[in-house]
Scaffold this active site. Structure first.
Site, PDB file in Angstrom:
ATOM      1  N   LYS B  61      31.378  29.669  32.633  1.00  0.00           N
ATOM      2  CA  LYS B  61      31.970  28.672  33.534  1.00  0.00           C
ATOM      3  C   LYS B  61      31.230  27.357  33.315  1.00  0.00           C
ATOM      4  CE  LYS B  61      33.020  28.155  38.530  1.00  0.00           C
ATOM      5  NZ  LYS B  61      32.930  28.835  39.842  1.00  0.00           N
ATOM      6  N   SER B 136      37.356  29.412  42.188  1.00  0.00           N
ATOM      7  CA  SER B 136      37.114  28.274  41.331  1.00  0.00           C
ATOM      8  C   SER B 136      36.783  28.641  39.885  1.00  0.00           C
ATOM      9  CB  SER B 136      35.958  27.454  41.918  1.00  0.00           C
ATOM     10  OG  SER B 136      34.760  28.201  41.896  1.00  0.00           O
ATOM     11  N   SER B 160      35.162  32.986  44.634  1.00  0.00           N
ATOM     12  CA  SER B 160      35.561  32.277  43.415  1.00  0.00           C
ATOM     13  C   SER B 160      35.548  33.094  42.135  1.00  0.00           C
ATOM     14  CB  SER B 160      34.679  31.047  43.207  1.00  0.00           C
ATOM     15  OG  SER B 160      35.055  30.030  44.100  1.00  0.00           O
TER      16      SER B 160
END
Lengths: 474, 472
Positions: B61, B136, B160
């Protein structure tokens, strides 16, 4: 004084650790700008704080010396504000749970001893240093993250002299503890003074001003006194004191306004989530507290009570820890404590100044100075000779050897001296008559003759005594 | 998937992974930065071939700091930010032989649950590109779901990792708070942030956790708890396991097909010998999940991101004073969505509000955690559907409605962040060709129960290594 001065002091003190409060970057002064920094000190994304154990230990030492109660559950909070010298946009401090609370410091005033109460001592991190020039602003992050303790007093001081005594007292105390360098001129100890005036001690506190960044103890006193003048003038004229931050201008010898305090800033303090509360081991705290070095006030008391020193001499010694340590070492070799103190304070200090040497560069050994003092006391050398010998002792020589080499050993053998005295008396009958006729100076002449005959080695005091005795017999 | 990949040539499997991610980019938009993998492939010479992730392609990420490689957290303000250090987990992954092929898109600074709030634009669901990936950690989720990589790193502050995992039909693991170091991970909210991972199979997730977990002295919240060989220890015989079904969530779900899928799973687990019982948490505490989350996360976030001021790194907008530089940089650098969250966070910290908003939220958080501990007492895991629907269409992905479905069914997984308890999403089936899944929460440091039960579910569903076919 028309008004009573009310003074409270906040002191920021850099802790003497190898690394920073929350990062492993080195703590250093005077290094090349931005060379002692890592990603944490620069507030880079993703960095996390890690509490420096040594800093906690030093803070506990300071809190103990200040007679504070220690909070064994260490917690930190964020103080939020945007400023270019604050890399993270918040400072990690101890707003809600300071490591120490409710202590005091004792100072000497003209009215005797006085306790200045300590509100709190807490740990936090320092900001970066900014340099403003024509092109703009330069930032050196070397200082960012340096461990600090902030020591906040109650508003217990009533004069510039008391304020100066308080700061001096804290400074020597922290120095003795080895907690900080306490160099005000280098900023490792910084002093903010809050001052307000009131008519009498029964009146409520007046509006206070804060004088920031005082860089010497004498300036603390001067700033307080000039601020007293300024505020009292305003009050005399019926004016009002504005709550503001001021600085002391050395050239103008007065305080100058820096900025107004328009209400207090909301720093939105909240607990630092990246440092979960740390429960300190009580045994660890105790071991730190039990191994505190002797503090200046204790040392002064020891000098007065155990060594019988005059208060003034004790003060002079204690204020300079290295000199005082030297004196303590010398006291291991001689019990002539006051004489040793005199020689340490006057002769040694003067010689160091003259040679432009710091205590760290001192070559004089404490045992040698003790020996010298012992020899003086025993009458082995005269005071005048001692000063001559000291010049060599100061360079690290053994006083006994110096005396021997210079052949200046004092003649104190009573038998030998007496023989010499008899001889001189026999040779000077006129002097005996003069003495009998009340001319005391004859004694001086005779002593001089003995000194001459002994090539200056006769113990003058003893010679004098013997001559007086012998004259009476004749 | 890792074991089958290991049968292929190292260079080939890494290059193929990179190739797939690149091919899918115009469809999925999952990547912020692609890696040139040559250097890492050479670096493998210094790593033992039996290292757990030797030559395994992975994705990070884009809030995981990578030294020398742009790390943006999908925010404009960090668009040019090149970290000077590696995150702790990057060191761990490299030491284990992993080859990073890309940094993946996310909701800006982790704020959001749709992945529509990324500076590089929305990320699409590989099962149906008209639907959202969830967020996210959306980019990481779809790169696993599309079969580009077997493992991708995500972070989880509210859900997330676990929500996008459910939307994409893969495993999403958020381990215990402190299990994986957060050093070098650009935060959202420090007390809620967890590093975790996506995988297409439970065994791969377990293998990866063993690599990532462990004490790191640079993160004071990281745990000294010993790290197990979770994969080796997996035991899908769940006879006697005690499973608590989370009734509040079931009651808040309207779609009966989701409920049917869940009930069927419960029956299956019972057949395998698990004890399945029903529990419920106090309703008023359940209704407080969202507001408490919003207050705490945004209060921490507003301080956490105060370092993004344009002075030392990242983008900078000019100004005549330092203050102006900061204001201009932050105004331009953050989306209005993020600025809105900062305002909420800041408001709750004001001196006059702090006691009745922020401090109160912290107290309610503690009550919620106590309530969770109470209902989980005597059970190995708490089990519930991960979401009330399949991944919504882009235009339907509306957040922050105050319905019961939203407050409870769509946000119950935040319990794992409040408590720090380990939590994992596992796919359980499909609804109109879109994956659905469940979420399990276990006691602190009992990730093993998640893997054990997860493996049992996987055996029943046959969804192990199930990936979407992307038409590039």
């Amino acid at each position: 004084m028309k008004y009573e001065t009310v003074i409270g002091i906040e002191i920021h003190c850099e802790l003497k650790t190898k690394t920073k409060m929350f990062s492993s970057a080195p703590v250093a002064f005077g290094e090349q700008a931005n060379s002692c920094v890592n990603e944490i000190d620069l507030g880079h994304p993703g960095t996390l704080p890690c509490v420096n154990k040594k800093a906690v230990e030093l803070a506990i030492m300071a809190a103990t010396a200040l007679h504070c109660e220690i909070d064994s559950l260490v917690k930190f909070d964020r103080k939020n504000y945007y400023y270019s010298d604050l890399p993270k946009g918040f400072q990690i401090t101890q707003q809600f749970h300071p490591i120490g609370t409710g202590g005091y410091v004792e100072i000497d005033t003209e009215q005797g001893k006085k306790r200045i109460r300590i509100n709190r001592i807490h740990m936090e991190e320092d900001t970066a240093k900014q340099f403003h020039n024509e092109q703009g602003t330069l930032i050196d992050f070397n200082r960012a993250g340096t461990p600090l303790v902030e020591i906040v007093s109650e508003a217990d001081m009533r004069s510039g002299a008391e304020a100066a005594a308080y700061v001096e007292n804290l400074r020597t105390m922290l120095y003795y503890l080895g907690v900080s360098d306490v160099k005000m001129e280098e900023g490792s100890m910084r002093c903010d003074v809050n001052i307000s005036l009131r008519r009498t001690s029964d009146d409520p506190f007046g509006v206070k001003t804060e004088i920031k960044n005082l860089n010497s103890i004498s300036n603390v006193q001067k700033a307080v006194e000039s601020e007293y003048e300024r505020q009292s003038r305003i009050l005399d004229e019926g004016g009002v004191i504005l709550q503001e931050t001021r600085r002391y201008d050395e050239a103008q010898k007065t305080t100058v306004s820096m900025r107004m305090k328009e209400g207090s800033v909301d720093y939105k303090y909240f607990p630092e989530p990246n440092i979960t509360p740390i429960q300190l081991d009580e045994a660890w705290i105790r071991s730190i507290q039990q191994s505190l070095p002797e503090l200046p006030r204790e040392r002064k008391q020891r000098y007065e009570e155990q060594y019988g020193l005059r208060s003034y001499d004790a003060d002079v010694l204690v204020q300079n820890r290295e000199l005082s340590d030297f004196y303590d070492a010398a006291c291991q070799y001689s019990k002539e404590y006051q004489l040793l103190a005199n020689w340490t304070i006057t002769e040694l200090t003067a010689a160091l100044n003259k040679a432009n040497r710091k205590m760290a560069e001192n070559r004089c050994r404490p045992e040698d100075l003790a020996q010298l003092v012992t020899m003086i006391k025993a009458g082995e050398i005269s005071g005048k000779q001692a000063k001559e010998v000291f010049a060599d002792v100061f360079e690290g020589k053994d006083p006994k050897k110096v005396v021997e080499e210079k052949g200046m050993k004092q003649m104190s053998d009573e038998g030998a001296l007496l023989a010499m005295v008899q001889e001189v008396l026999d040779k000077n009958p006129q002097s005996i008559i003069d003495f009998k006729n009340g001319k005391d100076r004859a004694v001086g002449f005779l002593v001089g003759q003995v000194m001459k005959a002994s090539k200056g080695q006769a113990n003058p005091a003893m010679t004098n005594k013997l001559i007086q005795e012998e004259l009476k017999k004749r | 998937m890792i074991e089958s990949l290991k049968k292929q040539d190292v260079r080939k499997r890494c290059e193929e992974a990179l190739q797939k991610a690149k091919e899918y980019q115009h469809v999925l938009n999952a990547v912020v930065t692609f890696y040139d993998i040559e250097e890492q492939l050479e670096g493998l010479n210094a790593i033992r071939e039996d290292a757990p992730l030797y030559g395994i392609p992975v994705v990070l990420k884009d809030n995981i700091n990578t030294k020398g490689v742009r790390t943006t957290a999908s925010s404009r303000i960090l668009d040019n930010y090149i970290p000077v250090y590696d995150a702790h987990i990057v060191e761990k992954l490299k030491a284990a032989g992993a080859v990073i092929i890309a940094k993946s898109s996310m909701d800006e600074l982790g704020m959001g649950g749709t992945n529509r709030n990324a500076y590089t634009g929305k990320v699409n669901n590989p099962w149906d590109v008209t639907r959202i990936s969830g967020g996210s950690s959306g980019g990481s989720a779809v790169l696993v779901a599309s079969g580009a990589v077997p493992i991708a790193i995500g972070t989880d502050t509210g859900d997330s990792i676990r929500k996008p995992a459910a939307y994409n039909g893969i495993i999403g693991l958020k381990p215990t708070y402190g299990r994986i170091s957060r050093y070098g991970v650009i935060p959202y909210a420090s007390s809620l942030d967890h590093v975790g991972l996506f995988a297409a199979a439970v065994h791969d997730a377990a293998k990866a956790l063993t690599v990532l977990a462990g004490r790191d002295d640079r993160d004071m919240t990281s745990s000294y708890e010993a790290v197990a060989d979770y994969e080796k220890a997996i035991n899908s015989d769940i006879g006697g396991k005690r499973i608590a079904v989370f009734d509040n969530v079931l009651e808040a779900i309207e779609d009966s097909r989701i409920l049917d899928n869940f009930k069927q799973l419960c029956e299956t687990l019972k057949k395998r010998g698990a004890i399945v019982e029903h529990v419920r948490l106090d309703d008023s505490l359940m209704n407080a999940l969202v507001p408490v989350y919003f207050i705490i996360s945004n209060a921490e976030a507003t301080a956490n991101h105060s370092n993004l001021d344009g002075i030392r790194f990242g983008m900078r907008e000019d100004g005549d004073t330092m203050e102006e530089i900061m204001i201009h940089t932050r105004t331009k650098g953050f989306s209005s969505y993020v600025r809105k969250r900062f305002v909420i966070g800041s408001y709750s910290l004001f001196e006059e509000n702090q006691e009745k908003i922020f401090r109160k939220a912290q107290k309610v958080r503690r009550k919620i955690v106590e309530e969770l501990a109470r209902v989980m007492n005597g059970y190995d895991v708490l089990l519930a559907p991960a979401a009330s629907t399949v991944a919504p269409h882009d235009e339907d992905a509306c957040e922050e409605k105050l319905s019961k479905t939203y407050l409870v069914a769509e946000n119950h997984m935040v319990l794992g962040n409040f408590s720090g308890y380990p939590s994992m999403s596992v796919p359980t089936g499909f609804l109109e060709h879109m994956p659905i899944g469940i979420n399990m929460t276990a006691h602190p440091f009992d990730e093993q129960s998640l893997f054990d039960i997860g493996a049992a579910i996987e055996e029943e569903t046959g969804l192990k290594d199930k990936i979407a076919e992307v038409k590039a």
